[in-house]
Design a protein around this motif. Sequence first.
Motif, PDB file in Angstrom:
ATOM      1  N   ARG A 267       0.842  -1.216   0.000  1.00 60.91           N
ATOM      2  CA  ARG A 267       0.000   0.000   0.000  1.00 60.91           C
ATOM      3  C   ARG A 267       0.866   1.250   0.000  1.00 60.91           C
ATOM      4  O   ARG A 267       0.526   2.253  -0.657  1.00 60.91           O
ATOM      5  CB  ARG A 267      -0.937  -0.022   1.209  1.00 60.91           C
ATOM      6  CG  ARG A 267      -2.061  -1.032   1.112  1.00 60.91           C
ATOM      7  CD  ARG A 267      -3.129  -0.782   2.178  1.00 60.91           C
ATOM      8  NE  ARG A 267      -2.628  -1.042   3.515  1.00 60.91           N
ATOM      9  CZ  ARG A 267      -2.711  -2.222   4.124  1.00 60.91           C
ATOM     10  NH1 ARG A 267      -3.255  -3.251   3.509  1.00 60.91           N
ATOM     11  NH2 ARG A 267      -2.259  -2.372   5.356  1.00 60.91           N
ATOM     12  N   ARG A 271       0.761   4.099  -2.944  1.00 59.31           N
ATOM     13  CA  ARG A 271       0.510   5.515  -2.653  1.00 59.31           C
ATOM     14  C   ARG A 271       1.651   6.382  -3.181  1.00 59.31           C
ATOM     15  O   ARG A 271       1.404   7.434  -3.796  1.00 59.31           O
ATOM     16  CB  ARG A 271       0.346   5.710  -1.147  1.00 59.31           C
ATOM     17  CG  ARG A 271       0.026   7.143  -0.768  1.00 59.31           C
ATOM     18  CD  ARG A 271      -0.343   7.269   0.686  1.00 59.31           C
ATOM     19  NE  ARG A 271       0.766   6.931   1.578  1.00 59.31           N
ATOM     20  CZ  ARG A 271       0.832   5.836   2.326  1.00 59.31           C
ATOM     21  NH1 ARG A 271      -0.149   4.952   2.286  1.00 59.31           N
ATOM     22  NH2 ARG A 271       1.871   5.614   3.116  1.00 59.31           N
ATOM     23  N   ASP A 274       1.571   6.644  -7.016  1.00 58.12           N
ATOM     24  CA  ASP A 274       0.505   7.554  -7.452  1.00 58.12           C
ATOM     25  C   ASP A 274       0.891   9.014  -7.214  1.00 58.12           C
ATOM     26  O   ASP A 274       0.740   9.869  -8.098  1.00 58.12           O
ATOM     27  CB  ASP A 274      -0.796   7.239  -6.712  1.00 58.12           C
ATOM     28  CG  ASP A 274      -1.406   5.917  -7.137  1.00 58.12           C
ATOM     29  OD1 ASP A 274      -1.036   5.422  -8.214  1.00 58.12           O
ATOM     30  OD2 ASP A 274      -2.235   5.368  -6.382  1.00 58.12           O
ATOM     31  N   GLU A 275       1.399   9.305  -6.007  1.00 57.21           N
ATOM     32  CA  GLU A 275       1.728  10.683  -5.658  1.00 57.21           C
ATOM     33  C   GLU A 275       2.883  11.214  -6.510  1.00 57.21           C
ATOM     34  O   GLU A 275       2.923  12.411  -6.829  1.00 57.21           O
ATOM     35  CB  GLU A 275       2.107  10.770  -4.174  1.00 57.21           C
ATOM     36  CG  GLU A 275       0.936  10.546  -3.229  1.00 57.21           C
ATOM     37  CD  GLU A 275       1.364  10.582  -1.780  1.00 57.21           C
ATOM     38  OE1 GLU A 275       2.563  10.865  -1.509  1.00 57.21           O
ATOM     39  OE2 GLU A 275       0.516  10.331  -0.895  1.00 57.21           O
TER      40      GLU A 275
END
Length: 342
Positions: A267, A271, A274-275
């Motif tokens: 996870r 994240r 994506d960021e």
Amino acid sequence: MRPALERFAAFCQREGIDEIRELEAGDLREFGYMLREGQIDGEIAASTANTYFAYVRAFLSFCVREELLDANPAKTNKATEYLPEDTNDSSSQFWTPEQRQAIVNYATKRVDMANDGTIRTDPLTASRDRTIVVLLAETGARGAELFDDSKDEKRDGITWGDVDLENHVLSVFGKSRNREEVPLPKAARDVLKRHRRYTDPSTDEWPVFPTGQFQSKHGVLEDELGEDRLSKAFEERGDMSKTDVLDNLLREHEIAPPSISKEGARRVMKRLTDEANIELGDGHEYLKPHGARRGLGAELYALGESEKAQQVLRHKSIETTHEAYSDLKTKDLAESIDEIRE
């Protein structure tokens, strides 16, 4: 069938299964899980994992015919629960050098933003996430060796006692089911030194990657201190948050919190990918932990350092390394033909 059955025999020996009649569906499920780990690590394809399991299932059917077994434990839904899905896609993800640099740069920038207060993430968590990225990118360690695995009681994540910065090694519980040494290059050592200042571990048993989950920390403290004592601490907390109460109790009583799980680390990587707006042109959703291991091996292999790739990835034989990067070898041969003819 030899590679599949030899792998199964080694699995049985490791699990203390001495006779065919001792096998149960749960044992075959664990064997399927082991095959899945091999697929995740890029050592075998999903199709190979399923073929290996089919060979073992066929062998056990033979045992039933020979009256060595009453029923085939591999012919159950439970036994096949953890087998990887065979999508007929032979490609496995590996981080490219550009992707690796982009994710490391972003994770580092994120620590600075956490310290400046420009993002809501606290500096300790940001440092943890950066260290996850760098250790995956630089060491070739498997996710199951670094993080907690709920399906394996012997894999509960690396601790500061496993880190030897002076000798540049990290001790992990390897795929061999023995302790193995992972080399720590300078980038990994540097980030670990900085991360240690953030974590300030009170004992060597303190995890390098502590979980941020409230319930996990609560459970450990409840087991160690008791429910009544924990409830009293919450009642007397004043303006302090419940999470801060847990963290203070862990340090006060030198109780190590749980390590982040493999799922939690995935996870984190999703994240961060994506960021950081990292584009993946290979059909994958994010930079997965096993892709870092394959990426490091691919870089070494492409430089003609196949033996170093074998050592870093801790493959038992050079043939395993050649098989894992056969596509790169074929591409290199094609380019060599072009160079010769030019």
